[in-house]
Write a protein that holds these residues in place. Structure first.
Motif, PDB file in Angstrom:
ATOM      1  N   TYR A  32     -45.629  47.260   2.316  1.00  0.00           N
ATOM      2  CA  TYR A  32     -45.691  45.862   1.868  1.00  0.00           C
ATOM      3  C   TYR A  32     -44.846  45.649   0.611  1.00  0.00           C
ATOM      4  O   TYR A  32     -44.070  44.699   0.513  1.00  0.00           O
ATOM      5  CB  TYR A  32     -47.140  45.466   1.565  1.00  0.00           C
ATOM      6  CG  TYR A  32     -48.020  45.242   2.760  1.00  0.00           C
ATOM      7  CD1 TYR A  32     -47.660  44.339   3.761  1.00  0.00           C
ATOM      8  CD2 TYR A  32     -49.242  45.901   2.889  1.00  0.00           C
ATOM      9  CE1 TYR A  32     -48.481  44.111   4.861  1.00  0.00           C
ATOM     10  CE2 TYR A  32     -50.073  45.678   3.977  1.00  0.00           C
ATOM     11  CZ  TYR A  32     -49.697  44.786   4.964  1.00  0.00           C
ATOM     12  OH  TYR A  32     -50.505  44.553   6.048  1.00  0.00           O
ATOM     13  N   ASN A  33     -45.020  46.542  -0.375  1.00  0.00           N
ATOM     14  CA  ASN A  33     -44.265  46.403  -1.628  1.00  0.00           C
ATOM     15  C   ASN A  33     -42.759  46.449  -1.374  1.00  0.00           C
ATOM     16  O   ASN A  33     -41.990  45.674  -1.947  1.00  0.00           O
ATOM     17  CB  ASN A  33     -44.662  47.507  -2.612  1.00  0.00           C
ATOM     18  CG  ASN A  33     -46.119  47.428  -3.032  1.00  0.00           C
ATOM     19  OD1 ASN A  33     -46.742  46.376  -2.933  1.00  0.00           O
ATOM     20  ND2 ASN A  33     -46.668  48.539  -3.495  1.00  0.00           N
ATOM     21  N   SER A  34     -42.346  47.371  -0.502  1.00  0.00           N
ATOM     22  CA  SER A  34     -40.915  47.520  -0.183  1.00  0.00           C
ATOM     23  C   SER A  34     -40.390  46.292   0.563  1.00  0.00           C
ATOM     24  O   SER A  34     -39.253  45.849   0.333  1.00  0.00           O
ATOM     25  CB  SER A  34     -40.694  48.780   0.649  1.00  0.00           C
ATOM     26  OG  SER A  34     -41.084  49.936  -0.080  1.00  0.00           O
ATOM     27  N   MET A  35     -41.220  45.756   1.461  1.00  0.00           N
ATOM     28  CA  MET A  35     -40.815  44.536   2.187  1.00  0.00           C
ATOM     29  C   MET A  35     -40.578  43.376   1.217  1.00  0.00           C
ATOM     30  O   MET A  35     -39.579  42.660   1.316  1.00  0.00           O
ATOM     31  CB  MET A  35     -41.902  44.133   3.190  1.00  0.00           C
ATOM     32  CG  MET A  35     -41.932  44.950   4.457  1.00  0.00           C
ATOM     33  SD  MET A  35     -43.320  44.380   5.487  1.00  0.00           S
ATOM     34  CE  MET A  35     -42.897  45.167   7.051  1.00  0.00           C
ATOM     35  N   ALA A  36     -41.499  43.197   0.274  1.00  0.00           N
ATOM     36  CA  ALA A  36     -41.374  42.097  -0.690  1.00  0.00           C
ATOM     37  C   ALA A  36     -40.091  42.234  -1.499  1.00  0.00           C
ATOM     38  O   ALA A  36     -39.329  41.269  -1.659  1.00  0.00           O
ATOM     39  CB  ALA A  36     -42.596  42.069  -1.609  1.00  0.00           C
ATOM     40  N   SER A  37     -39.841  43.449  -2.002  1.00  0.00           N
ATOM     41  CA  SER A  37     -38.609  43.693  -2.770  1.00  0.00           C
ATOM     42  C   SER A  37     -37.372  43.497  -1.900  1.00  0.00           C
ATOM     43  O   SER A  37     -36.348  42.973  -2.364  1.00  0.00           O
ATOM     44  CB  SER A  37     -38.614  45.115  -3.332  1.00  0.00           C
ATOM     45  OG  SER A  37     -39.628  45.279  -4.275  1.00  0.00           O
ATOM     46  N   GLY A  38     -37.472  43.909  -0.651  1.00  0.00           N
ATOM     47  CA  GLY A  38     -36.345  43.765   0.276  1.00  0.00           C
ATOM     48  C   GLY A  38     -36.002  42.310   0.553  1.00  0.00           C
ATOM     49  O   GLY A  38     -34.827  41.938   0.613  1.00  0.00           O
ATOM     50  N   ILE A  39     -37.033  41.468   0.692  1.00  0.00           N
ATOM     51  CA  ILE A  39     -36.778  40.035   0.919  1.00  0.00           C
ATOM     52  C   ILE A  39     -36.091  39.420  -0.302  1.00  0.00           C
ATOM     53  O   ILE A  39     -35.123  38.663  -0.173  1.00  0.00           O
ATOM     54  CB  ILE A  39     -38.085  39.278   1.252  1.00  0.00           C
ATOM     55  CG1 ILE A  39     -38.704  39.776   2.562  1.00  0.00           C
ATOM     56  CG2 ILE A  39     -37.807  37.781   1.363  1.00  0.00           C
ATOM     57  CD1 ILE A  39     -40.099  39.235   2.844  1.00  0.00           C
ATOM     58  N   VAL A  40     -36.587  39.755  -1.503  1.00  0.00           N
ATOM     59  CA  VAL A  40     -35.932  39.258  -2.731  1.00  0.00           C
ATOM     60  C   VAL A  40     -34.450  39.630  -2.708  1.00  0.00           C
ATOM     61  O   VAL A  40     -33.573  38.798  -2.986  1.00  0.00           O
ATOM     62  CB  VAL A  40     -36.606  39.849  -4.000  1.00  0.00           C
ATOM     63  CG1 VAL A  40     -35.780  39.516  -5.241  1.00  0.00           C
ATOM     64  CG2 VAL A  40     -38.029  39.339  -4.165  1.00  0.00           C
ATOM     65  N   SER A  41     -34.172  40.869  -2.360  1.00  0.00           N
ATOM     66  CA  SER A  41     -32.794  41.374  -2.366  1.00  0.00           C
ATOM     67  C   SER A  41     -31.912  40.637  -1.358  1.00  0.00           C
ATOM     68  O   SER A  41     -30.742  40.337  -1.635  1.00  0.00           O
ATOM     69  CB  SER A  41     -32.789  42.875  -2.058  1.00  0.00           C
ATOM     70  OG  SER A  41     -33.661  43.554  -2.934  1.00  0.00           O
ATOM     71  N   LYS A  42     -32.481  40.354  -0.181  1.00  0.00           N
ATOM     72  CA  LYS A  42     -31.721  39.623   0.836  1.00  0.00           C
ATOM     73  C   LYS A  42     -31.499  38.164   0.423  1.00  0.00           C
ATOM     74  O   LYS A  42     -30.428  37.597   0.674  1.00  0.00           O
ATOM     75  CB  LYS A  42     -32.442  39.680   2.189  1.00  0.00           C
ATOM     76  CG  LYS A  42     -32.432  41.052   2.847  1.00  0.00           C
ATOM     77  CD  LYS A  42     -31.052  41.502   3.280  1.00  0.00           C
ATOM     78  CE  LYS A  42     -30.548  40.782   4.509  1.00  0.00           C
ATOM     79  NZ  LYS A  42     -29.172  41.217   4.880  1.00  0.00           N
TER      80      LYS A  42
END
Length: 462
Positions: free
Chosen positions: A295-305
């Motif tokens: 979940y944490n990685s997904m959230a950071s990944g969306i910010v990055s995209k």
């Protein structure tokens, strides 16, 4: 000079410049706010009801900012144009009530500092995972070459950085206490990781009050802004349905496919913020393992995209990130027993995540200041994974009551040394000793860092 006297040759109560700013609390955020307020021409006064540490006292003296320690002198506070208060001071504190009665605005350091920067803000809140997600997001953005600062509930004061740096982006870890004192503030990208019972003593023991506080992360957002949230978290979904955020929404889920946002398909994460540009990554390549860290990685990944970073950069950063101290931190392996420091787990949900990620039998060290904890959510994991509980706190009755039918051994201890030694004797080769307290630390320690450091020192003495 006595620490409870007002200090500085500059002491004055007359208004100068743009008005008088009083700062309550002389920790990292308070001293940072004082630095920025002074730089912007305000008459500044700092008051702390507790003892100001030497480090922060020296910082105030260097700037010739008047301050007082171990008291609040009302005539020097109630004449403020505006008050900036530490997140730790509750709204029920007598001085806050008196300020409210006089109609003096009381705001957070974050609210104050945002007025003086045009930087884009990525604001991350949630009951659990805030620090990890903030640090991971910062790590990705920095690796991508963005001019980015890290602040809020983590690292250096936001206000101090606004006063001295010129960042184009800030990753801000935001607590509910900070949000309560934020009014005109707007997050350009808001992230809500989850909502689980925490700090309910500050919210009349009502989860809906705490959830409403967390949802202030989307206040003032427009359709041009971004809101990222967990589509698997029941309380978040309830809060989102109630508030109806207007920003572009990107949910993340490990149980279902989403059109835009992030989802898990077998062992592959898919992250996409526009239909034909997706990032895929195997969960085995993530630096952070365990369901909660997906979940944490997904959230950071969306910010990055959203920020249009290159997929290759995002993948590389999500694969080489090192987690923070006191969060599932491996301390040592002694006689085949793993010792893990998760002192930052100050609520039940954090301890649930820690136990959920364990793959061996566990001797669990828990306890401290109970904030109205409901231990029921831990019962199944304790039954299946925990062979003994070592209590570390002054009052352990509620832990005994909660788990006496689920584990054979529950022992009381009153120091990190004693807890580490007893846990070592209760564990056997192949087991893990996990410090994941589910409680605040203030009964026996200065803070969760002190608790974790004392535990690590005790383990190294075994």
């Amino acid at each position: 000079m006595s620490t409870n006297n007002i200090t500085s040759s500059n002491t004055k109560s007359a208004m100068t410049g743009q008005g008088r700013v009083v700062i309550l609390g002389a920790g990292e955020s308070g001293v940072g706010a004082a630095k920025l307020a002074q730089a912007k021409g305000f008459d500044v006064f700092v008051s702390d009801y507790g003892v100001i540490t030497d480090k922060y006292k020296a910082a105030l003296e260097k700037l010739s900012i008047p301050f007082e320690s171990e008291k609040h002198t009302e005539e020097l506070i109630l004449n403020a144009t505006e008050v900036i208060k530490s997140p730790g001071i509750p709204p029920t504190a007598p001085i806050i009530k008196k300020l409210a009665a006089k109609g003096v605005p009381v705001v957070s350091e974050i609210e104050f500092a945002k007025r003086y920067t045009n930087a884009k803000t990525i604001c991350i809140t949630g009951s659990n995972g805030k620090s990890t997600t903030s640090l991971l997001t910062y790590h990705i953005l920095k690796n991508a070459g963005l001019n980015v600062g890290l602040a809020g509930n983590i690292g250096q004061s936001f206000a101090a950085q606004v006063a001295t740096e010129d960042y184009e982006y800030y990753v801000l870890e935001i607590s509910s206490f900070m949000l309560d004192d934020m009014f005109a503030f707007k997050a350009d990208i808001a992230v809500l990781l989850n909502i689980t019972p925490d700090h309910l003593d500050r919210y009349d023991y009502k989860l809906e009050n705490y959830a409403a506080s967390k949802m202030r992360i989307v206040q003032n957002q427009t359709a041009e802004d971004v809101f990222i949230y967990c589509a698997d978290d029941e309380e978040s979904l309830k809060a989102v349905a109630l508030i109806k955020p207007v920003a572009k929404a990107f949910p993340f889920s490990i149980t279902k496919k989403v059109e835009l946002g992030a989802y898990l398909e077998e062992t592959t994460i898919h992250i996409l913020t526009e239909p034909n540009n997706q990032l895929t990554m195997s969960i085995s390549d993530l630096a952070l393992q365990g369901k909660h860290n997906i979940y944490n990685s997904m959230a950071s990944g969306i910010v990055s995209k959203v920020l249009e970073l290159r997929n290759e950069t995002i993948r590389e950063s999500m694969g080489n990130f090192k987690n923070i101290e006191h969060r599932l931190e491996h301390v040592a392996k002694i006689s085949g027993i793993d010792f893990i420091n998760d002192s930052k787990a100050t609520n039940v949900n954090s301890t649930w995540y820690a136990l959920e990620s364990m793959t061996s039998d566990v001797v669990l060290i828990m306890g401290g200041v109970d904030k109205g904890n409901d231990y029921n959510m831990l019962k199944d994991l304790v039954k299946s994974k925990v062979k003994a509980i070592v209590c570390l706190g002054k009052d352990n009755k509620r832990i005994h009551d909660a788990f006496e039918d689920d584990v054979e051994v529950i022992v009381n201890t009153f120091s990190a040394d004693e807890a580490a030694q007893i846990a070592f004797h209760l564990a056997k080769r192949g087991d893990a000793v996990l410090l994941s307290p589910a409680c605040a630390s203030f009964d026996l320690f200065k803070n969760y860092e002190d608790r974790g450091n004392q535990f690590k020192a005790a383990v190294r003495e075994l």
